[in-house]
Design an enzyme around this catalytic site. Structure first.
Site, PDB file in Angstrom:
ATOM      1  N   GLU A  66      19.587   6.474 -22.910  1.00  0.00           N
ATOM      2  CA  GLU A  66      19.000   7.557 -23.697  1.00  0.00           C
ATOM      3  C   GLU A  66      17.765   7.003 -24.384  1.00  0.00           C
ATOM      4  O   GLU A  66      17.682   5.810 -24.658  1.00  0.00           O
ATOM      5  CB  GLU A  66      19.994   8.077 -24.742  1.00  0.00           C
ATOM      6  N   ASP A  77      28.753  25.798 -13.684  1.00  0.00           N
ATOM      7  CA  ASP A  77      28.629  25.437 -15.090  1.00  0.00           C
ATOM      8  C   ASP A  77      27.161  25.207 -15.455  1.00  0.00           C
ATOM      9  O   ASP A  77      26.716  25.604 -16.534  1.00  0.00           O
ATOM     10  CB  ASP A  77      29.466  24.198 -15.410  1.00  0.00           C
TER      11      ASP A  77
END
Length: 164
Positions: free
Chosen positions: A82, A107
């Site tokens: 990240e 989804d």
């Protein structure tokens, strides 16, 4: 490019396997299947880096969708990178797990349609570049080069012929 036993590239095999699911998600979201395939390809390395559980079970999560506090379904934990203020940091995160690729694409479509942060992306995706920039602006990924990478995959020779 990596070629399989039948001479097809890894990208071609990925596209053939995922195209029906991407078409379903495209019908749900209005986002072209090519863009959806491109995002799945970028997030999973054309299927070569799928998120797996500690037991090796496939999560079918081709989109790198995290399991936030509102996610009630199964999860897998894995190490990911990240970026915070442009600085890469490795850490373990929780990701959604699905029972099939069809569930994962459904989804993904629900996430895009149901989250207000993606409404501008769905309304303003005129081309691969605007879709990719919109996904980055909406916070889909923390990589500062995400839009550039996503547009590059969507516009790659492997996906150029996908019209739906």
């Amino acid at each position: 490019e990596v070629r399989g036993t039948n001479g097809a590239t890894a990208a071609q095999g990925f596209i053939e396997k995922m195209a029906p699911h991407a078409s379903s998600a495209a019908r749900e979201t209005g986002v072209p299947a090519r863009y959806i395939l491109g995002q799945a390809a970028l997030e999973s390395g054309w299927g070569a880096r799928e998120i797996r559980g500690a037991d090796g079970a496939n999560s079918f999560n081709l989109f790198g969708i995290k399991a936030g506090r509102n996610w009630a379904g199964p999860v897998v934990e894995t190490t990911t990178t990240e970026y915070t203020n442009g600085v890469a940091r490795r850490g373990v995160e929780r990701f959604r797990a699905y029972g099939s690729y069809a569930e994962a694409f459904a989804d993904y479509a629900r996430l895009l349609k149901g989250s207000p942060r993606y409404s501008a992306v769905l309304a303003g995706a005129r081309d691969a570049g605007s879709f990719a920039a919109g996904m980055q602006r909406a916070g889909y990924a923390t990589d500062p080069r995400y839009a550039e990478k996503l547009a590059q995959v969507i516009n790659s020779a492997s996906l150029r012929g996908i019209t739906t």
